[in-house]
Design an enzyme around this catalytic site. Structure first.
Site, PDB file in Angstrom:
ATOM      1  N   CYS A  52      -3.027 -52.696  54.541  1.00  0.00           N
ATOM      2  CA  CYS A  52      -3.219 -53.090  53.144  1.00  0.00           C
ATOM      3  C   CYS A  52      -2.015 -52.788  52.255  1.00  0.00           C
ATOM      4  CB  CYS A  52      -4.462 -52.406  52.584  1.00  0.00           C
ATOM      5  SG  CYS A  52      -5.931 -52.723  53.578  1.00  0.00           S
ATOM      6  N   HIS A  99      -9.356 -58.820  47.874  1.00  0.00           N
ATOM      7  CA  HIS A  99      -8.309 -58.104  48.606  1.00  0.00           C
ATOM      8  C   HIS A  99      -7.848 -58.870  49.846  1.00  0.00           C
ATOM      9  CE1 HIS A  99      -6.032 -55.084  50.591  1.00  0.00           C
ATOM     10  NE2 HIS A  99      -7.009 -54.584  51.337  1.00  0.00           N
ATOM     11  N   CYS A 133      -4.280 -47.318  49.460  1.00  0.00           N
ATOM     12  CA  CYS A 133      -4.586 -46.787  50.782  1.00  0.00           C
ATOM     13  C   CYS A 133      -4.405 -47.923  51.779  1.00  0.00           C
ATOM     14  CB  CYS A 133      -6.026 -46.288  50.829  1.00  0.00           C
ATOM     15  SG  CYS A 133      -7.251 -47.582  50.490  1.00  0.00           S
TER      16      CYS A 133
END
Length: 436
Positions: A99, A392, A422
């Site tokens: 990510c 996301h 994160c």
């Protein structure tokens, strides 16, 4: 040795972000159903080059990333160069850091500028959860290789007989951490239990995120950083993120059942980010080159940091490890920041990190610091809403955060902002941005 990070080239020029853009973010199997990460990447890069009015031939390097890999085009960056107006000789390579992927692509381009290898580069990331590489079972994969080498019908028949019906079933991409077998949602449940994050607090944060994102869209603030995407065969388009609950009602969140721990869990679909499709990109230049070309940068990179922790317990604590390092390298404390933008993978993960920012015990035991990172001022935190609302697309989130922070700081007359996330694998990323 100084702890300060020098994010400049040999002439002392800062690394400028001159433009940023993204597609609207869309929930899985909705607006971008059937559109690959590569196609979305080409879409946003083409539009960014057009809007910025830069000569595509001036782009010296493209670093781009994806998390859900396309076997047919593993080097997405090179394919984007070949599919846009850039010079075919443009250096291009792909990265992946879960990510935090487009944080990494941005840093790689920045470091190329810092070393003097280039003056202008483009970074970003794209992911599709709707166009997925569907695999086959290990037994079938083994048999297919053997069949390719078999010469006689008898040999081929013997190989085929080894297979059962279940061996022929397609295998979707794993959503679990390779090392542990835990999904991100299960990790979020771990964190909710470790840090005593209540269901009510998770739902409240999600409601806040959706409410602020709705206000942000309605204010027109995102108009210049989100493009209109026309979907092949070009009979429809999307010009707004479609995950945002525009009429969010806090009480409605309590109606959903836990998604990962059905009996004792608190993490639900409503307080988690959905699987999302989208792409984003930014253009970076040396400060001198930006001025020579007449660009007014939207921001500058002041410092950055990447960290890693163990994956077995609470691995989504990356912001709590990367942020103090980025602040130290910038010569700053948390209270010095104008804005704080933290990726909201899950409300539980976000709240756990927020809690540890203010914990002296965590700072002493985990960071080797004698003071907490700092209590988060909510008037500075995710002021436009966060990933819980916007969605996301894994590799696209980093450069979304960077662009959004810079533009909001510009609207407020300048200052410094933190963008942090994160990532799977126990990774963390943080970047300090400054805007004049």
């Amino acid at each position: 040795m100084s702890d300060r990070q020098q994010v400049t080239n040999s002439r002392g020029e800062r690394i400028a972000i001159v433009a940023g853009l993204r597609t609207p973010f869309a929930k899985q199997a909705t607006a971008f159903h059937g559109v690959s990460a590569l196609d979305m990447g080409k879409m946003v890069v083409n539009e960014l080059l057009s809007r910025s009015e830069i000569d595509p031939q001036l782009i010296e390097q493209l670093v781009y990333g994806q998390v859900v890999q396309m076997p047919a085009a593993p080097n997405i960056a090179r394919e984007i160069v070949l599919g846009t107006g850039m010079n075919v000789s443009t250096d291009a390579y792909s990265v992946t850091r879960a990510c935090a992927t487009s944080f990494q692509s941005a840093v790689n381009v920045a470091e190329s500028i810092m070393t003097g290898n280039i003056e202008i580069g483009l970074a970003g990331g794209s992911d599709s959860s709707s166009v997925l590489p569907i695999g086959v079972s290990k037994k079938l994969a083994h048999a297919l290789v053997d069949l390719n080498k078999a010469r006689t019908f008898k040999q081929k028949f013997a190989i085929a007989r080894r297979l059962g019906l279940k061996d022929l079933m397609p295998v979707p991409p794993a959503v679990a951490e390779y090392s542990t077998g835990l999904s991100m949602g299960q990790t979020a449940e771990q964190m909710a239990k470790t840090y005593n994050i209540s269901r009510a607090d998770q739902d409240a944060l999600a409601h806040r995120s959706h409410t602020l994102a709705t206000e942000t869209w309605n204010s027109g603030h995102l108009r210049n950083e989100v493009m209109t995407a026309h979907i092949p065969p070009y009979k429809q388009f999307i010009d707004r993120d479609n995950n945002i609950r525009e009429n969010s009602v806090l009480e409605s969140y309590a109606k959903l059942r836990p998604a990962f721990d059905r009996k004792h869990g608190t993490v639900t679909a409503a307080n988690s980010t959905p699987l999302t499709d989208g792409a984003s990109a930014i253009i970076l230049m040396s400060e001198g080159r930006a001025k020579a070309l007449g660009y007014q940068p939207i921001g500058y990179i002041k410092s950055y940091a990447f960290t890693a922790i163990d994956v077995w317990q609470d691995m989504l604590m990356g912001p709590s490890y990367a942020t103090p390092l980025a602040l130290k390298r910038a010569g700053m404390e948390l209270e010095d920041l104008t804005l704080i933008e933290m990726h909201e993978a899950f409300a539980a993960q976000t709240l756990a990190n927020m809690q540890m920012f203010g914990s002296k015990k965590f700072a002493e035991e985990k960071l080797g610091r004698n003071r907490a990172i700092g209590e988060i001022d909510m008037s500075k935190f995710n002021v436009l809403g966060g990933s819980l609302a916007y969605g996301h697309p894994f590799a696209a989130t980093g450069t979304r955060l960077i662009t959004q922070v810079c533009n909001e700081l510009k609207r407020r007359g300048g200052g410094t902002g933190l963008a942090t996330a994160c990532a799977a694998g126990g990774l963390g990323a943080a970047m300090i941005l400054e805007v004049e």
